[in-house]
Enzyme design. Structure first.
Site, PDB file in Angstrom:
ATOM      1  N   LYS A  73       4.522   1.700  -5.075  1.00  0.00           N
ATOM      2  CA  LYS A  73       3.168   1.794  -5.188  1.00  0.00           C
ATOM      3  C   LYS A  73       2.764   2.990  -6.000  1.00  0.00           C
ATOM      4  O   LYS A  73       1.549   2.861  -6.590  1.00  0.00           O
ATOM      5  CB  LYS A  73       2.490   2.032  -3.724  1.00  0.00           C
ATOM      6  N   ASP A 109      -5.020  -1.427   0.058  1.00  0.00           N
ATOM      7  CA  ASP A 109      -4.813  -0.590   1.378  1.00  0.00           C
ATOM      8  C   ASP A 109      -6.108   0.258   1.862  1.00  0.00           C
ATOM      9  O   ASP A 109      -6.243   0.127   2.932  1.00  0.00           O
ATOM     10  CB  ASP A 109      -3.530  -0.025   1.267  1.00  0.00           C
TER      11      ASP A 109
END
Ligand code: NAD
Length: 282
Positions: A73, A109
């Site tokens: 990420k 997220d």
């Protein structure tokens, strides 16, 4: 308009993920030809530091977008043409769109936690929030809490240096807000002064049983959000309910990261309630 989509999930150990099923079922419900496949770097024998190559392969092979997860990420950000502001502020990307203007990064997220929180705990008092767990997920949650208006956020982690580093980063990104770190053993002093607590460690999963902190600190006036979603009903949430507290389970974040990614990828508004019902049957 486009009706056919090819999407991937890049990371290590991604095969058990429920995200492909969520996207494909919603795609089918909307009449799309929507294919979403895990791309497991371990199984493929590709080192995560080749994420830049993997992105360019995916784009070349006709993928419209990918989700990116552990451990890529952050490193993926070096390989993008542009990063949307919330993701750039956070320093992590979990969604990449392959567009005519290049490869663009987003983070659902953090937006997903915020949407799930707003939906599931709409009356939560954000005056004084404690975050337990300063890892990757905790970082996305912390940024979301600050965007939602948390007036004072205290980050706690067994690894006090990690808590301190996250609090420092957050304070740099949100210079007007009150952000502290505290040692784990300060929770008995902190929680009685707090309005809510978010749990973002792996504790409560079957491999990490139990509750991360002393359940006798839970009380009616302290809302509790857990981001663990396997199981959905964790020992922490059970103890919080027993104490009369308002609770939010980790399914909300898990569903809304997919809702937000689906919307970015297709430009359509997915049915979040339908995706929630489906997820809770998986
Ligand atoms: P991570 O390993 O990056 O971070 C976990 C952190 O928790 C570490 O800093 C560790 O020191 C700390 N920690 C562990 N046990 C602790 C304890 N008992 N008390 C205090 N601190 C403790 O992990 P991550 O990627 O941040 O993920 C954490 C959990 O979040 C995962 O296990 C997963 O269940 C959950 N998660 C949920 C979603 C969702 O969509 N609901 C998304 C991502 C992660």
């Amino acid at each position: 308009t486009e009706t056919s989509y090819l999407v991937g999930l890049i990371g290590t150990g991604v095969r058990p993920s429920l995200t492909p099923a969520m996207h494909m079922t919603e795609g089918r419900a909307l009449g799309l030809d929507y294919v979403y496949r895990p791309i497991d770097l371990t199984a493929a024998g590709v080192s995560p530091d080749r994420i830049g190559d993997v992105l360019s392969w995916a784009r070349t092979l006709g993928f419209d977008a990918v989700n990116v997860t552990h451990p890529c990420k952050q490193i993926v950000m070096d390989h993008l043409d542009d990063v949307e502001e919330v993701a750039a502020t956070l320093g992590a990307v979990n969604t990449v769109l392959f567009t005519d203007d290049g490869d663009i990064g987003y983070n659902t997220d953090t937006t997903g936690f915020a949407h799930g929180f707003t939906e599931g705990l709409p009356d939560a008092d954000l005056a004084d929030v404690v975050l337990v767990g300063a890892g990757g997920a905790g970082t996305a949650v912390a940024d979301a809490l600050l965007r939602l208006g948390a007036a004072h956020l205290t980050v706690v982690d067994l690894d006090v240096d990690r808590a301190g580093a996250l609090a420092h980063d957050l304070a740099t990104r949100h210079p007007l807000l009150r952000i502290d770190a505290a040692a784990f053993d300060k929770l008995p002093a902190l929680l009685p002064e707090s309005t809510g607590v978010v749990h973002a460690t792996p504790t409560g999963m079957s491999e990490h049983p139990g509750i991360a902190f002393d359940a006798s600190l839970l009380r009616r006036d302290l809302w509790v959000a857990d981001i663990v979603y396997r199981p959905l009903d964790t020992p922490l949430l059970q103890a919080a309910r027993a104490a009369g507290a308002a609770t939010l389970d980790g399914g909300h974040m898990a569903v809304y990261q997919a809702v937000d990614a689906f919307a970015l990828i297709t430009g359509l508004r997915p049915d979040a309630d339908r995706m929630t019902r489906h997820f809770r049957q998986l």
